[in-house]
Design an enzyme around this catalytic site. Sequence first.
Site, PDB file in Angstrom:
ATOM      1  N   MET A  38      -5.656   4.433   8.418  1.00  0.00           N
ATOM      2  CA  MET A  38      -5.339   5.076   9.697  1.00  0.00           C
ATOM      3  C   MET A  38      -5.403   6.602   9.546  1.00  0.00           C
ATOM      4  O   MET A  38      -4.903   7.341  10.405  1.00  0.00           O
ATOM      5  CB  MET A  38      -3.957   4.640  10.181  1.00  0.00           C
ATOM      6  N   GLY A  44      -2.613   8.065  -2.406  1.00  0.00           N
ATOM      7  CA  GLY A  44      -2.578   6.595  -2.398  1.00  0.00           C
ATOM      8  C   GLY A  44      -3.866   6.034  -1.813  1.00  0.00           C
ATOM      9  O   GLY A  44      -4.513   5.161  -2.404  1.00  0.00           O
ATOM     10  N   HIS A  45      -4.276   6.567  -0.652  1.00  0.00           N
ATOM     11  CA  HIS A  45      -5.545   6.130  -0.050  1.00  0.00           C
ATOM     12  C   HIS A  45      -6.712   6.398  -1.004  1.00  0.00           C
ATOM     13  O   HIS A  45      -7.602   5.570  -1.166  1.00  0.00           O
ATOM     14  CB  HIS A  45      -5.831   6.913   1.244  1.00  0.00           C
ATOM     15  N   GLY A 171      -3.798  -1.624  -0.278  1.00  0.00           N
ATOM     16  CA  GLY A 171      -2.726  -1.129  -1.140  1.00  0.00           C
ATOM     17  C   GLY A 171      -1.590  -2.126  -1.259  1.00  0.00           C
ATOM     18  O   GLY A 171      -1.213  -2.767  -0.280  1.00  0.00           O
ATOM     19  N   ASP A 174       1.605  -2.008   1.083  1.00  0.00           N
ATOM     20  CA  ASP A 174       1.816  -2.920   2.218  1.00  0.00           C
ATOM     21  C   ASP A 174       1.570  -4.346   1.704  1.00  0.00           C
ATOM     22  O   ASP A 174       0.555  -4.964   2.008  1.00  0.00           O
ATOM     23  CB  ASP A 174       0.863  -2.550   3.352  1.00  0.00           C
ATOM     24  N   GLN A 177       1.052  -7.229   4.173  1.00  0.00           N
ATOM     25  CA  GLN A 177      -0.247  -7.048   4.848  1.00  0.00           C
ATOM     26  C   GLN A 177      -1.396  -7.518   3.951  1.00  0.00           C
ATOM     27  O   GLN A 177      -2.275  -8.264   4.395  1.00  0.00           O
ATOM     28  CB  GLN A 177      -0.426  -5.577   5.205  1.00  0.00           C
TER      29      GLN A 177
END
Length: 304
Positions: A38, A44-45, A171, A174, A177
């Site tokens: 998002m 982290g991304h 990741g 989450d 998810q």
Amino acid sequence: MGCRYFAVVKIIPSIAAMQSLAKKWQRTGVRIGFVPTMGYLHAGHMSLVHEARRRVGKTGKVVVSIYVNPTQFAPTEDLAKYPRDLERDLKLCRAAGVDVVFTPSDKEMYPGGRHETAREDARPTGFSTYVVEERLSRTMEGASRPTHFRGVTTVVAKLFNIVLPDVSVFGQKDFQQATIIQKMVADLNFPVEIVVAPTKRERDGLAMSSRNKYLAGDLRRQATVLWCAIVIARATVKKSKSYPAAKLEVAVKKLVECEPDARLDYVEFFDPETLEPVKQVKAGVQMALAVFVGKTRLIDNARL
Ligand code: AMP
């Protein structure tokens, strides 16, 4: 510094253009690695981007999508004020050697508006098909945010059909998810390999998150309570080998609520594969928690 640091990153806002490029790659045997986000990217991304590159190699292509998906936010949540900084995101993607950043608009993703919102922009031809996982998405985040995972599975299914990835990286941050996406891919036979990459943390243990931007002043310090709860739960399990989940839940709630602006939404101890809650917490059990710090809702999880 290798030349890929100077590479140009292609920005594609159109679904048709993204899909036809992906089809061309597919036809010519180019492997596609995909990281859905998002935006408001952080380390982290970027660790997921590096993992995607590792998986597809130098000759493969890495696609990052940046899309704040409205269907995974409830009307009361932070959709409108979700942090955005496309310029900065593009710089990070360029530096990481991303090939394409896919940036669709709401009009592209949900043309004709959404049937369910029944606003004046929602025509009868509006979007009305959802992908719903019906078991794993009922607990934890799904219990606190009832329409959240329906939005996530729907948008990820759409993105997979547009980007046509061979491998997609999510990741562990989450955790629920990632588990639900793996289930969707297995149940619906998406031809994509799902990789789950470890959670990147700040030096004090706080899991990196775009929402950390909201943590002004002392809230930033208070936010470390999620990591403290994990550390204490780990130590308890190490000492006792087996410890009642109910007792540990009470201890975590007490710890969290020692912070003046923190409120526990949930803490759960569960089997990492089935997501079923356990009665006794032992090594190998997964722990997840959600905490409001001020108005910001943070989540974290770890294997104990
Ligand atoms: P988001 O932009 O928050 O939707 O996240 C996009 C992807 O990045 C998801 O797969 C997240 O699980 C992952 N992600 C977010 N924060 C982290 C983190 N601190 N470490 C590793 N992955 C993360």
